[in-house]
Design a protein around this motif. Sequence first.
Motif, PDB file in Angstrom:
ATOM      1  N   ILE A  90      13.471 -41.980  88.201  1.00 32.01           N
ATOM      2  CA  ILE A  90      14.031 -42.888  89.198  1.00 32.01           C
ATOM      3  C   ILE A  90      14.042 -42.145  90.528  1.00 32.01           C
ATOM      4  CG2 ILE A  90      16.078 -44.145  89.953  1.00 32.01           C
ATOM      5  CD1 ILE A  90      16.778 -44.574  87.013  1.00 32.01           C
ATOM      6  N   THR A  91      13.367 -42.714  91.510  1.00 31.39           N
ATOM      7  CA  THR A  91      13.260 -42.077  92.824  1.00 31.39           C
ATOM      8  C   THR A  91      14.368 -42.574  93.729  1.00 31.39           C
ATOM      9  OG1 THR A  91      10.856 -41.933  92.587  1.00 31.39           O
ATOM     10  CG2 THR A  91      11.757 -41.671  94.808  1.00 31.39           C
ATOM     11  N   VAL A  92      15.087 -41.629  94.330  1.00 30.64           N
ATOM     12  CA  VAL A  92      16.154 -41.960  95.288  1.00 30.64           C
ATOM     13  C   VAL A  92      15.536 -42.011  96.675  1.00 30.64           C
ATOM     14  CG1 VAL A  92      18.424 -41.326  96.155  1.00 30.64           C
ATOM     15  CG2 VAL A  92      17.776 -40.719  93.795  1.00 30.64           C
ATOM     16  N   ARG A  93      15.775 -43.131  97.391  1.00 26.64           N
ATOM     17  CA  ARG A  93      15.110 -43.349  98.677  1.00 26.64           C
ATOM     18  C   ARG A  93      16.113 -43.758  99.757  1.00 26.64           C
ATOM     19  NH1 ARG A  93       9.632 -43.333  98.299  1.00 26.64           N
ATOM     20  NH2 ARG A  93       8.671 -43.669  96.248  1.00 26.64           N
ATOM     21  N   SER A  94      15.710 -43.507 101.000  1.00 30.40           N
ATOM     22  CA  SER A  94      16.509 -43.858 102.166  1.00 30.40           C
ATOM     23  C   SER A  94      16.457 -45.359 102.418  1.00 30.40           C
ATOM     24  CB  SER A  94      15.988 -43.118 103.399  1.00 30.40           C
ATOM     25  OG  SER A  94      16.521 -43.656 104.585  1.00 30.40           O
ATOM     26  N   THR A  95      17.582 -45.936 102.824  1.00 29.77           N
ATOM     27  CA  THR A  95      17.605 -47.349 103.206  1.00 29.77           C
ATOM     28  C   THR A  95      17.053 -47.557 104.613  1.00 29.77           C
ATOM     29  OG1 THR A  95      19.870 -47.119 104.023  1.00 29.77           O
ATOM     30  CG2 THR A  95      19.596 -47.852 101.743  1.00 29.77           C
ATOM     31  N   GLU A  96      16.839 -46.468 105.333  1.00 29.68           N
ATOM     32  CA  GLU A  96      16.322 -46.575 106.695  1.00 29.68           C
ATOM     33  C   GLU A  96      14.803 -46.717 106.728  1.00 29.68           C
ATOM     34  OE1 GLU A  96      18.192 -46.848 109.419  1.00 29.68           O
ATOM     35  OE2 GLU A  96      19.938 -46.813 108.078  1.00 29.68           O
ATOM     36  N   ASN A  97      14.117 -45.901 105.928  1.00 25.52           N
ATOM     37  CA  ASN A  97      12.646 -45.893 106.003  1.00 25.52           C
ATOM     38  C   ASN A  97      11.969 -45.786 104.635  1.00 25.52           C
ATOM     39  OD1 ASN A  97      13.234 -43.249 105.316  1.00 25.52           O
ATOM     40  ND2 ASN A  97      12.794 -42.444 107.360  1.00 25.52           N
ATOM     41  N   PHE A  98      12.745 -45.915 103.561  1.00 29.08           N
ATOM     42  CA  PHE A  98      12.250 -45.838 102.191  1.00 29.08           C
ATOM     43  C   PHE A  98      11.681 -44.458 101.852  1.00 29.08           C
ATOM     44  CE2 PHE A  98      10.204 -47.539  98.277  1.00 29.08           C
ATOM     45  CZ  PHE A  98      11.266 -48.288  97.818  1.00 29.08           C
ATOM     46  N   LYS A  99      12.028 -43.466 102.637  1.00 30.66           N
ATOM     47  CA  LYS A  99      11.554 -42.114 102.392  1.00 30.66           C
ATOM     48  C   LYS A  99      12.165 -41.561 101.112  1.00 30.66           C
ATOM     49  CE  LYS A  99      11.351 -37.494 104.468  1.00 30.66           C
ATOM     50  NZ  LYS A  99      11.741 -36.665 105.639  1.00 30.66           N
ATOM     51  N   ARG A 100      11.328 -40.897 100.316  1.00 29.98           N
ATOM     52  CA  ARG A 100      11.791 -40.268  99.080  1.00 29.98           C
ATOM     53  C   ARG A 100      12.725 -39.112  99.398  1.00 29.98           C
ATOM     54  NH1 ARG A 100       7.997 -37.522  94.341  1.00 29.98           N
ATOM     55  NH2 ARG A 100       9.370 -35.766  93.935  1.00 29.98           N
ATOM     56  N   GLU A 101      13.893 -39.083  98.746  1.00 31.01           N
ATOM     57  CA  GLU A 101      14.860 -38.019  98.974  1.00 31.01           C
ATOM     58  C   GLU A 101      15.034 -37.114  97.756  1.00 31.01           C
ATOM     59  OE1 GLU A 101      18.468 -39.683 100.487  1.00 31.01           O
ATOM     60  OE2 GLU A 101      17.519 -40.339 102.370  1.00 31.01           O
ATOM     61  N   SER A 102      14.955 -37.680  96.568  1.00 28.74           N
ATOM     62  CA  SER A 102      15.077 -36.887  95.340  1.00 28.74           C
ATOM     63  C   SER A 102      14.604 -37.727  94.165  1.00 28.74           C
ATOM     64  CB  SER A 102      16.527 -36.424  95.125  1.00 28.74           C
ATOM     65  OG  SER A 102      17.398 -37.540  94.994  1.00 28.74           O
ATOM     66  N   VAL A 103      14.565 -37.102  92.997  1.00 27.86           N
ATOM     67  CA  VAL A 103      14.131 -37.798  91.788  1.00 27.86           C
ATOM     68  C   VAL A 103      15.119 -37.516  90.661  1.00 27.86           C
ATOM     69  CG1 VAL A 103      12.340 -37.971  90.007  1.00 27.86           C
ATOM     70  CG2 VAL A 103      11.684 -37.763  92.416  1.00 27.86           C
ATOM     71  N   ILE A 104      15.493 -38.558  89.937  1.00 23.40           N
ATOM     72  CA  ILE A 104      16.335 -38.442  88.752  1.00 23.40           C
ATOM     73  C   ILE A 104      15.428 -38.514  87.527  1.00 23.40           C
ATOM     74  CG2 ILE A 104      18.226 -39.466  87.432  1.00 23.40           C
ATOM     75  CD1 ILE A 104      19.050 -40.855  90.121  1.00 23.40           C
ATOM     76  N   GLN A 105      15.472 -37.495  86.677  1.00 26.86           N
ATOM     77  CA  GLN A 105      14.744 -37.522  85.411  1.00 26.86           C
ATOM     78  C   GLN A 105      15.685 -38.037  84.324  1.00 26.86           C
ATOM     79  OE1 GLN A 105      12.106 -34.021  84.583  1.00 26.86           O
ATOM     80  NE2 GLN A 105      13.203 -33.114  86.316  1.00 26.86           N
ATOM     81  N   VAL A 106      15.292 -39.104  83.641  1.00 22.88           N
ATOM     82  CA  VAL A 106      16.171 -39.765  82.675  1.00 22.88           C
ATOM     83  C   VAL A 106      15.821 -39.304  81.262  1.00 22.88           C
ATOM     84  CG1 VAL A 106      16.969 -41.971  81.760  1.00 22.88           C
ATOM     85  CG2 VAL A 106      16.430 -41.742  84.204  1.00 22.88           C
ATOM     86  N   PHE A 107      16.810 -38.706  80.581  1.00 20.37           N
ATOM     87  CA  PHE A 107      16.630 -38.163  79.236  1.00 20.37           C
ATOM     88  C   PHE A 107      17.806 -38.543  78.347  1.00 20.37           C
ATOM     89  CE2 PHE A 107      13.558 -35.628  81.371  1.00 20.37           C
ATOM     90  CZ  PHE A 107      12.762 -34.991  80.420  1.00 20.37           C
ATOM     91  N   ASP A 108      17.506 -38.783  77.059  1.00 18.23           N
ATOM     92  CA  ASP A 108      18.560 -38.791  76.060  1.00 18.23           C
ATOM     93  C   ASP A 108      18.406 -37.536  75.212  1.00 18.23           C
ATOM     94  OD1 ASP A 108      16.509 -39.259  74.227  1.00 18.23           O
ATOM     95  OD2 ASP A 108      17.050 -41.359  73.879  1.00 18.23           O
TER      96      ASP A 108
END
Length: 357
Positions: free
Chosen positions: A248-266
Amino acid sequence: MVRNFIYILILIVSASCFGGNSAQKQTETKSVINKNPIQKVLPSPRVANYPNSDVKFSFELERAAKPDSVVLYLNHKRIGVVATDTTIHLPKDCKMGQIPFYFEAYNNGVGQKKIGALTILPKEAPENYTIKIIKSYPHDENSYTQGLIYKDGKLFESTGLNGESRLLLTDVESGKILKTKELSFEFFGEGIALTDDKIFMLTWENNKGFIFNAETFDKTGEFNYDGEGWGLTTDGKKLYQSDGSNRITVRSTENFKRESVIQVFDNNGPVIYLNELEWIENEIWANVYLSNKIVRIDPNTGKVNGVIDLDILTSKIRITEETDVMNGIAYDPQTKRIFVTGKKWNKLFQIEVVKQK
């Protein structure tokens, strides 16, 4: 082959995984190394579980190699100069996924790296949930649902398929479509998120998204991104985008720029096919594509906290040749109501989540 292993210390990392620096930075002088003196690096274990796990990092030197210093980096952050094995304690808020590390050997200031990776999984399996149907509502059977948002008794909905992709405003009680914005044939609509008076809408493979005025549905902007667009949600400050993987990519609401990534694991590994997203009470809920399951994700770590089984819903809808998989989660934060539906389903459901015993 001579093994150079000496134990020095246990580094306690408390703020986040691998976030600390060494207590005292030692000088790393510079000179050219013709051959990398580090032949092997190893985390033990290679897959670690949190909380309360210790991981030992070690390296093996080429015979007769005598570097001036060896520095350990974890997740791109400098831990410090080590001439030894080093043990790292994983804190409770450690992020899930594959974490890079490397040892760098220096001679007269020029370093050579030996890279490895550690995978971090939750120690505990997710909690299991089922549902109780509270109420059902009519839903447009022609809507290939990709995104769903509840606000003030109405649903904002995005639909997919080329030639059928639309942004809709629908009355929940009646299922009546109140407003429509069609995308041109070239675009396959995907997830949406609402921030203030703006609706962000993804497309699947066009690497392009759109911004619409939430009141008028007039297009007010566009943005570009790499990869596929699947689901989208917001916590009111950031945007969270899925792409069908476990990321899941975390993005800015201003310009949709990528800020970080969440790796989803169980506890078994990466959870893939994350699709439509919804922010619910400080968790990200995600439809798992090609299943009737929703996973509840800790956005701080990527840990899957729970799995919700919604199989019961498929027996409550009209099945046609066009009926497709479950997709669509909406949340009313004022009343705590949760709504779900699927692609070309004839019903929208209000559900209650029940923990399995």
